[in-house]
Enzyme design. Structure first.
Site, short mmCIF file in Angstrom:
data_model
loop_
_atom_site.label_atom_id
_atom_site.label_comp_id
_atom_site.label_asym_id
_atom_site.label_seq_id
_atom_site.Cartn_x
_atom_site.Cartn_y
_atom_site.Cartn_z
N ASP A 47 0.89 -1.37 -0.01
CA ASP A 47 -0.10 -0.54 0.04
C ASP A 47 0.79 1.15 -0.11
OD1 ASP A 47 -3.11 1.08 1.93
OD2 ASP A 47 -2.35 1.70 0.06
N GLY A 101 0.95 4.26 1.45
CA GLY A 101 1.28 5.48 2.71
C GLY A 101 0.04 6.06 2.51
N GLY A 102 -0.73 6.60 1.71
CA GLY A 102 -1.71 7.47 2.14
C GLY A 102 -2.68 6.98 3.43
N ASP A 131 -2.94 7.79 -3.05
CA ASP A 131 -4.14 8.75 -2.49
C ASP A 131 -4.13 9.69 -1.89
OD1 ASP A 131 -3.92 5.87 -1.57
OD2 ASP A 131 -6.00 6.09 -1.68
N ASP A 169 -7.72 -7.42 1.21
CA ASP A 169 -6.50 -7.75 2.02
C ASP A 169 -7.41 -6.83 3.28
OD1 ASP A 169 -6.36 -4.33 1.28
OD2 ASP A 169 -5.36 -4.48 2.87
N CYS A 217 -12.78 -28.07 9.96
CA CYS A 217 -11.81 -27.36 9.75
C CYS A 217 -10.03 -28.35 9.12
CB CYS A 217 -10.95 -25.76 9.77
SG CYS A 217 -9.41 -25.31 9.90
N CYS A 250 -6.75 -27.29 9.43
CA CYS A 250 -5.77 -26.76 9.69
C CYS A 250 -4.95 -27.06 10.62
CB CYS A 250 -6.22 -25.26 9.63
SG CYS A 250 -6.58 -24.73 11.47
N CYS A 290 -6.24 -26.38 13.73
CA CYS A 290 -7.70 -27.61 14.00
C CYS A 290 -7.43 -29.22 14.48
CB CYS A 290 -9.01 -26.99 13.23
SG CYS A 290 -9.69 -25.39 13.44
N HIS A 349 -4.84 -20.58 12.15
CA HIS A 349 -6.76 -20.69 11.38
C HIS A 349 -7.06 -19.52 11.17
CE1 HIS A 349 -10.12 -22.36 11.44
NE2 HIS A 349 -10.80 -20.92 12.33
C1 2YW Z 1 -10.40 -6.14 13.83
O1 2YW Z 1 -10.41 -5.25 12.80
C2 2YW Z 1 -9.26 -4.50 12.61
O2 2YW Z 1 -8.87 -4.28 12.95
C3 2YW Z 1 -10.31 -3.61 11.21
C4 2YW Z 1 -8.88 -3.01 10.99
C5 2YW Z 1 -9.20 -2.12 9.78
C6 2YW Z 1 -10.49 -2.57 8.60
C7 2YW Z 1 -10.69 -1.29 7.47
C8 2YW Z 1 -9.15 -1.40 6.62
N1 2YW Z 1 -10.18 0.11 5.64
C9 2YW Z 1 -9.09 -0.09 4.70
N2 2YW Z 1 -7.99 -0.08 4.57
C10 2YW Z 1 -7.77 0.50 3.78
C11 2YW Z 1 -6.08 0.71 3.06
C12 2YW Z 1 -6.95 2.08 1.86
N3 2YW Z 1 -5.22 2.39 1.28
C13 2YW Z 1 -5.18 3.23 0.00
N4 2YW Z 1 -4.29 4.10 -0.75
N5 2YW Z 1 -5.88 3.82 0.02
C14 2YW Z 1 -7.72 3.49 0.13
O3 2YW Z 1 -8.61 4.35 0.02
C15 2YW Z 1 -7.27 2.56 1.10
C16 2YW Z 1 -9.06 2.22 2.24
C17 2YW Z 1 -9.09 1.38 2.95
N6 2YW Z 1 -9.92 1.29 3.86
C18 2YW Z 1 -11.17 -3.15 8.84
C19 2YW Z 1 -11.21 -3.93 9.97
#
Ligand code: 2YW
Length: 372
Positions: free
Chosen positions: A93, A95-96, A147, A269, A307, A309, A312, A338
């Site tokens: 990713d 960095g934005g 971005d 992801d 599962c 894995c 499990c 898991h």
């Molecule tokens: C226990 O659950 C958690 O810790 C947890 C943490 C974060 C997310 C949501 C993450 N969401 C998300 N990640 C992102 C990464 C992104 N990177 C770029 N460059 N631009 C984006 O526009 C962007 C939008 C995102 N939206 C969902 C769950």
């Protein structure tokens, strides 16, 4: 050569599709979930664990790796693959998102973003060109454009101006990439536009016109409702070219993955599976299991009866509950293994279902058993 997307089969009844992304570091079957290895490690997993569970590509984060270990060491190591001994694809990713969600005192301008490190408060300046330069040093196979990810409640005017600046940043990053990146490295554009369909359409059209190697839908999973996410997802995905990979960022729960892949998304992801594991929660075929609950004190059955894995096959819920309650690191490790295996196996089952035109049947069966 930059990556090539090979479309293999479209599902008969939905926009879901099976494909393969061919990269210099290996092939990626899609739809695929990508484990997140923020600072060069998918927390508590060895690279052999990741291969054994079927991980085909992992994520790294430009912001984090730039701050620690830093690009001096990264370059001396010969890039992240060598540094962490992972010889399969890596997506980074840009960095934005991390600058906006982690750093302090960030100041955005046309040229880039000034921010203070969340680690030691030191001052840094990221530009679209700098982000690509760092991703080059990492030897990222799939790089993301720099971005601004705006939150779900941003105003129309703010989202419009931010999206237009993100388009200008995308062009700058693409020009720098063409002049400086290794030919094996690919670059994805990121579609922004918040919850506004007219802005999403402009962002998608202008980003696609720049001809990236793939496209991601940004600005989702940032606090909007599930209905809003699905609405923007289903509106935006068809605007992306069919012959390139499509990536929905930050998506990690089973339902969000099913909805994304059903819309025609190929990659996703999220830190969720490993983060909830460290807090003692497991994803299982019968829904979430909060292993700390007293319910499991004398439950000597496997975490997930369906599962196969390592976790499990070798340990009981009672033992996992004991480890988590005793704050033993092995608990975090076994639950992380898991949860990742569960999502990767789910993706494998989805690919198989699409091949048999039974994606919707599998989704219905999964949802009923999971408790959606
Ligand atoms: C226990 O659950 C958690 O810790 C947890 C943490 C974060 C997310 C949501 C993450 N969401 C998300 N990640 C992102 C990464 C992104 N990177 C770029 N460059 N631009 C984006 O526009 C962007 C939008 C995102 N939206 C969902 C769950």
């Amino acid at each position: 050569m930059p990556l090539k997307y090979e479309l293999i089969k479209k599902d008969k009844y939905t926009n879901a599709r099976v494909g393969v992304i061919h990269t210099a570091s290996g092939d990626i079957p899609t739809p695929i979930f990508m484990p997140v290895g923020t600072v060069g490690t998918v927390k508590t997993m060895t690279v052999d664990d990741l291969k054994e569970m079927g991980a085909k590509i992992i994520l790294g984060n430009t912001y984090h790796l730039y701050l620690k270990p830093g690009m001096d060491i990264m370059k001396k190591a010969g890039g992240l693959h060598k540094f962490m001994n992972w010889d399969r694809p890596i997506l980074t990713d840009s960095g934005g998102f991390q600058v906006f969600s982690l750093a302090d005192n960030r100041k955005i301008s046309e040229d880039g973003v000034m921010f203070r490190s969340h680690i030691d408060g030191s001052k840094h300046f990221f530009t679209p060109e700098k982000s690509i330069e760092i991703q080059n040093d990492i030897h990222s196979d799939i790089m993301m454009s720099f971005d601004e990810c705006v939150d779900a409640n941003a105003s129309y005017d703010y989202v419009k101006n931010s999206m237009e600046r993100t388009l200008r940043w995308a062009k700058r990053g693409l020009d720098y990439h063409k002049a400086n990146s290794h030919p094996d490295q690919s670059l994805f554009g990121i579609v922004q536009g918040g919850m506004f369909k007219d802005l999403r359409e402009i962002s998608a059209r202008e980003t696609v016109a720049m001809d990236f190697d793939g496209y991601s839908i940004g600005g989702l999973s940032v606090g909007e409702t599930k209905e809003e996410m699905i609405d923007i997802l289903n509106f935006t995905t068809p605007l992306l070219p069919e012959d390139k990979p499509r990536y929905n960022m930050g998506v990690g729960t089973p339902d969000y993955l099913f909805e994304s892949f059903e819309a025609g998304i190929d990659m996703a992801d999220c830190v969720l599976p490993t983060r909830i594991a460290r807090n003692g929660t497991a994803l299982t075929s019968e829904g979430r299991v909060v292993i700390k609950n007293a319910t499991y004190k004398e439950d000597f059955s496997p975490l997930d009866p369906e599962c196969d894995c390592y976790t499990c096959s070798n340990y009981s819920r009672a033992y996992l509950r004991h480890l988590v309650n005793a704050k033993e690191i092995l608990g975090a490790r076994l639950l992380s293994y898991h949860n990742l295996y569960f999502l990767l196996k789910m993706c494998e089952n989805i690919r198989e279902a699409i091949m048999n035109d039974s994606f919707l049947d599998y989704k219905k069966e999964f949802y009923e058993k999971y408790g959606y």
